[in-house]
Each structure stands twice: as structure tokens, then as C-alpha cells.
Design a protein around this motif. Structure first.
Motif, mmCIF file in Angstrom:
data_model
loop_
_atom_site.group_PDB
_atom_site.id
_atom_site.type_symbol
_atom_site.label_atom_id
_atom_site.label_comp_id
_atom_site.label_asym_id
_atom_site.label_seq_id
_atom_site.Cartn_x
_atom_site.Cartn_y
_atom_site.Cartn_z
ATOM 1 N N VAL A 58 31.223 18.307 39.277
ATOM 2 C CA VAL A 58 30.339 18.483 40.636
ATOM 3 C C VAL A 58 30.008 20.445 39.986
ATOM 4 C CG1 VAL A 58 31.537 18.344 41.949
ATOM 5 C CG2 VAL A 58 32.220 20.328 40.563
ATOM 6 N N CYS A 59 29.035 21.208 39.940
ATOM 7 C CA CYS A 59 28.003 22.418 39.091
ATOM 8 C C CYS A 59 29.572 22.823 39.752
ATOM 9 C CB CYS A 59 26.677 22.312 40.342
ATOM 10 S SG CYS A 59 26.711 22.648 41.554
ATOM 11 N N PRO A 60 29.655 23.816 38.736
ATOM 12 C CA PRO A 60 29.899 26.055 38.453
ATOM 13 C C PRO A 60 29.803 26.060 40.055
ATOM 14 C CG PRO A 60 28.797 24.827 36.418
ATOM 15 C CD PRO A 60 28.584 24.688 37.443
ATOM 16 N N GLU A 61 28.755 26.312 40.021
ATOM 17 C CA GLU A 61 28.556 27.203 41.862
ATOM 18 C C GLU A 61 28.802 26.087 42.913
ATOM 19 O OE1 GLU A 61 26.009 25.998 39.658
ATOM 20 O OE2 GLU A 61 25.686 28.011 38.959
ATOM 21 N N CYS A 62 29.748 25.181 42.728
ATOM 22 C CA CYS A 62 30.015 24.485 44.210
ATOM 23 C C CYS A 62 31.320 24.597 44.448
ATOM 24 C CB CYS A 62 30.303 23.028 43.552
ATOM 25 S SG CYS A 62 31.194 21.601 45.541
ATOM 26 N N ASP A 63 32.007 24.726 45.817
ATOM 27 C CA ASP A 63 33.236 25.151 46.183
ATOM 28 C C ASP A 63 34.752 24.438 45.839
ATOM 29 O OD1 ASP A 63 31.823 27.140 47.651
ATOM 30 O OD2 ASP A 63 31.888 26.295 49.370
ATOM 31 N N GLU A 69 39.249 25.180 39.940
ATOM 32 C CA GLU A 69 38.898 26.738 38.824
ATOM 33 C C GLU A 69 40.509 27.319 38.846
ATOM 34 O OE1 GLU A 69 38.007 28.096 34.981
ATOM 35 O OE2 GLU A 69 37.436 26.400 35.622
ATOM 36 N N SER A 70 39.991 27.518 40.017
ATOM 37 C CA SER A 70 41.095 28.862 40.324
ATOM 38 C C SER A 70 42.823 28.413 40.316
ATOM 39 C CB SER A 70 41.405 28.971 41.694
ATOM 40 O OG SER A 70 41.801 30.041 42.801
ATOM 41 N N ILE A 71 42.627 26.648 40.408
ATOM 42 C CA ILE A 71 44.106 26.123 40.276
ATOM 43 C C ILE A 71 44.423 26.101 39.465
ATOM 44 C CG2 ILE A 71 45.286 23.573 40.507
ATOM 45 C CD1 ILE A 71 43.300 23.691 43.500
ATOM 46 N N ARG A 72 43.314 25.878 38.350
ATOM 47 C CA ARG A 72 43.850 25.687 36.462
ATOM 48 C C ARG A 72 44.515 26.863 36.230
ATOM 49 N NH1 ARG A 72 40.763 26.549 32.124
ATOM 50 N NH2 ARG A 72 39.669 28.272 32.656
ATOM 51 N N LEU A 73 43.407 28.068 36.468
ATOM 52 C CA LEU A 73 43.681 29.915 36.382
ATOM 53 C C LEU A 73 45.668 29.943 36.617
ATOM 54 C CD1 LEU A 73 40.393 31.593 36.663
ATOM 55 C CD2 LEU A 73 41.596 30.519 34.653
ATOM 56 N N ARG A 74 45.396 29.343 38.038
ATOM 57 C CA ARG A 74 47.151 30.314 38.320
ATOM 58 C C ARG A 74 48.099 30.200 37.480
ATOM 59 N NH1 ARG A 74 44.390 29.575 43.563
ATOM 60 N NH2 ARG A 74 45.243 27.227 43.871
ATOM 61 N N ALA A 75 47.750 28.197 37.367
ATOM 62 C CA ALA A 75 49.152 26.969 36.734
ATOM 63 C C ALA A 75 48.566 27.734 35.452
ATOM 64 C CB ALA A 75 48.149 25.828 36.649
ATOM 65 N N LEU A 76 47.886 27.880 34.255
ATOM 66 C CA LEU A 76 48.387 28.488 33.025
ATOM 67 C C LEU A 76 48.332 29.879 33.040
ATOM 68 C CD1 LEU A 76 43.963 28.388 31.746
ATOM 69 C CD2 LEU A 76 46.410 27.042 30.923
#
Length: 206
Positions: A58-63, A69-76
Motif C-alpha cells: 500500500v501507499c503511505p497515504e492509505c489508512d 505504522e501506528s502499530i509498529r511505533l507502539r511496539a517500538l
């Protein structure tokens, strides 16, 4: 019409009923079957599999991308918090590693203090013995101080503090104000700022 074993068709193809098919019809049927297979494969994919494929392309603008990305940042962030907590617990464990040992040594100090508290009306020989006991106490106290042990302030006349004092009784002493320490029953100690044992005191109540 039934298929004749001796008859060889021009294109060599028959349908299910034995009728001759031309190459174009056969190719069209073959393409249709291939499309049906592809559709069957697509339908067989689960929602989780489709989401996984979507996240890869998917493209960066896709929901979907934003959610991933939000899940990845929370995991980090969670991983970093766990790392900091483990480091903090490790440092605290090192800092107070000798807490149980020093706590077991406190009764020795108590007995030395008790021996020195009863030194009135002694002969010269006994006084020399008391001097030796006092020197032993000082050496012992200096040794434990090197490991962060220090006495809690609990002198007679100081204000009673429930954070560092434990009241074991009350007395009436006119020369002292109410809620002041009237007698120290047992000394208290801290280990590197942490209260190891509160001082047991008698509190003045008027």
C-alpha cells in the motif's frame, strides 16, 4: 453423434459429447477455466492474508499503511519502556544488593548500644572494658557506613516523624513539647537513602 475411433479430426479435439471443437473454442474454454481458478484462489484468501498483502504494497497515504505504522511505533515504544524498566530494576538491585545482610547485622549494633547504655557506677577496670566496647562499636559502624548504612535522626527533643520513627508508647515529660521524642528505645537506620528500619521511640504527650 458418438466419436468414431477411426475418424481423425482436423484439429484433433472433441467436446464432452464427442463433437469436434475448433482450436479457438478450445482456447477460449481454457482461458475461462484459468480465470475461474484465479477467482477461486482470490476468494480462498482470508481477511488476515489480504491485509498482510495489502500492508506490503500500500501507499503511505492509505489508512491500512497508517494503521500498520501506528502499530509498529507502539511496539517500538513498548519495547523501549520495557528496556528502561529492566535497566532501572537492575541498577536498583545492584544498589541494594547488601540490604538483607546489613539488616541481619543491625542486632549487633543494638547489643553494643545496649551495653554502652548501662555504664553508670562502674569500677576503673570495667570502664576500660566499656572503652573497648565503644571502640568496637565505632569500628563496626564505620564499616557498615562504607556500604551506605546511616543512622536515622531520633535524638530526644526532635519532632516525631512517622516516616522514620515508630512510636512504641507515650510519656508525659513537662520539659518537652507535645509530639516530641522523649526516649529512643532502638535506633533506626537508612541504606543509601532507603529506610531500612525505623527508630523505635517514646513520644511525649501533654
Amino acid at each position: 453423434m458418438a466419436k468414431n475411433n477411426n475418424e481423425v479430426p482436423i484439429n484433433g479435439l472433441y467436446d464432452d459429447e464427442g463433437r469436434i471443437l475448433d482450436e479457438q473454442v478450445a482456447e477460449a474454454r481454457g482461458e475461462g477455466e484459468a480465470e475461474s481458478v484465479e477467482e477461486a484462489v482470490e476468494v480462498s484468501l482470508s481477511k488476515e492474508e489480504l491485509a498482510a498483502l495489502c500492508k506490503e504494497s500500500v501507499c503511505p497515504e492509505c489508512d491500512v499503511f497508517k494503521e500498520a505504522e501506528s502499530i509498529r511505533l507502539r511496539a517500538l515504544a513498548d519495547s523501549e519502556n520495557v528496556k528502561k524498566r529492566l535497566l532501572r530494576e537492575t541498577e536498583e538491585l545492584k544498589k541494594y544488593a547488601g540490604e538483607s545482610i546489613l539488616a541481619d547485622l543491625l542486632p549487633i549494633l543494638d547489643n553494643l548500644d545496649l551495653a554502652l547504655a548501662h555504664t553508670g557506677n562502674l569500677s576503673a577496670e570495667c570502664k576500660n572494658f566499656v572503652v573497648g566496647v565503644d571502640m568496637t562499636r565505632k569500628i563496626f559502624l564505620d564499616a557498615v557506613k562504607n556500604h551506605g548504612l546511616e543512622a536515622v535522626q531520633a535524638a530526644v527533643g526532635t519532632e516525631f516523624d512517622p516516616e522514620i520513627h515508630e512510636a512504641v508508647g507515650t510519656v508525659e515529660e513537662p520539659s518537652l513539647k507535645s509530639n516530641q521524642v522523649a526516649q529512643v528505645v532502638q535506633n533506626g537506620y537508612r541504606l543509601k537513602g532507603r529506610l531500612l528500619r525505623p527508630a523505635k521511640v517514646m513520644v511525649n504527650k501533654l
